[in-house]
Design a protein around this motif. Structure first.
Motif, PDB file in Angstrom:
ATOM      1  N   GLU A  47       0.892  -0.837   0.201  1.00  0.00           N
ATOM      2  CA  GLU A  47       0.308   0.075   0.193  1.00  0.00           C
ATOM      3  C   GLU A  47       0.784   1.150  -0.140  1.00  0.00           C
ATOM      4  N   THR A  49       0.516   5.675   0.756  1.00  0.00           N
ATOM      5  CA  THR A  49      -0.794   6.701   1.178  1.00  0.00           C
ATOM      6  C   THR A  49      -0.105   8.089   0.313  1.00  0.00           C
ATOM      7  N   LYS A  97      -5.349   5.989   0.957  1.00  0.00           N
ATOM      8  CA  LYS A  97      -4.478   5.108   0.859  1.00  0.00           C
ATOM      9  C   LYS A  97      -4.623   4.643  -0.650  1.00  0.00           C
TER      10      LYS A  97
END
Length: 287
Positions: A47, A49, A97
């Motif tokens: 991930e 952000t 995100k």
């Protein structure tokens, strides 16, 4: 901006007049959003952000009641909805995100922040996923230092480390499993720019005992711990010469003769060539 005026009421048939003063304020409404962008997503990442700043440059407080994302892999982390933004240039920072969906694509998403204060008031920001590849390769998979004589302190061999990825590389871990081998340079953590290379100089000092020595050099980068290994080999030899005899007797000396010769054999029991460059004999003997 303040607007004013009069409301005039006329009656019939007597033409009586009633005047009422009117006043109103016209508020400005403006919402904007900008973002810091997403850092590259590497092969070990799941991930990323990004921060989005939503600015209220109007004259009234706005309440953001909902968000809309054009791609399902993007979500709002904070703040919780709804949230207010004070007027006159005040702003709120939102955290968005991206969660990797395993498709190895580079999606783009538009994020809409919608206010319920006035119909149609919203701000939007666009984020695009960029993928980074961390990879590097040595110029060779094995280094052979050859033969080191016991009277020599060391032998050095260079090799090149190429950055074959798409971003700058930082090598922060260098491990050698045999103390007979070491690194001369670079001495510490080092970077390699995209498409560039770094020369590394290795040293073989030999083992405590003579013979063949092996080891492994391992290098790791600092983000995803991508690693590469190089096999190290070297051989240390000591004096390995022997004479067929321990002493030589030239027989009795006869005064009428000027010299007496004899011979003996010296054997090299090692696999490397040994050069005899200094021979000493006590008088009156000579070679």
């Amino acid at each position: 901006q303040i607007k004013s005026g009069d409301l005039v009421l006329m009656t019939t048939p007597c033409d009586h007049e009633v005047k009422i003063a009117l006043g109103a304020r016209a508020d400005s409404v403006h919402l904007a959003a900008d973002n810091t962008g997403l850092e590259p997503l590497f092969q070990c990442d799941k991930e990323r952000t990004a921060k989005i700043r939503i600015t209220n440059s109007g004259s009234i407080k706005l309440s953001i009641s909902r968000t809309e994302f054009s791609h399902p892999a993007f979500t709002l982390v904070s703040p919780d909805l709804p949230f207010d933004i004070e007027p006159n240039g005040k702003w709120v920072e939102a955290l968005v995100k991206y969660t990797d969906d395993g498709t190895n694509t580079t999606p783009t998403a538009t994020i809409r922040f919608i206010a319920d204060t006035c119909s149609g008031i919203e701000a939007s920001s666009t984020l695009t996923v960029q993928r980074g590849n961390l990879n590097f390769q040595p110029s060779q998979d094995a280094l052979d230092f050859g033969t080191l004589a016991s009277c020599d302190s060391h032998t050095d061999i260079p090799f090149l480390l190429f950055n074959t990825g798409s971003v700058k590389l930082t090598i922060d871990s260098i491990v050698i499993d045999n103390p007979a081998f070491g690194i001369v340079s670079p001495a510490s953590v080092f970077d390699i720019k995209t498409g560039d290379f770094k020369e590394i100089i290795m040293r073989f000092t030999g083992a405590a005992t003579e013979g063949q020595t092996t080891g492994t050099l391992r290098l790791f980068e600092n983000k995803c711990r991508v690693g590469r290994s190089i096999t190290l080999t070297g051989r240390k030899i000591g004096p390995s010469l022997a004479s067929a005899v321990a002493s030589i007797h030239l027989g009795d000396y006869i005064p009428c003769t000027t010299l007496r010769d004899t011979s003996f054999t010296i054997t090299n029991y090692d696999t490397a060539t040994v050069t005899i460059d200094n021979v000493q004999c006590d008088d009156p003997f000579r070679i």
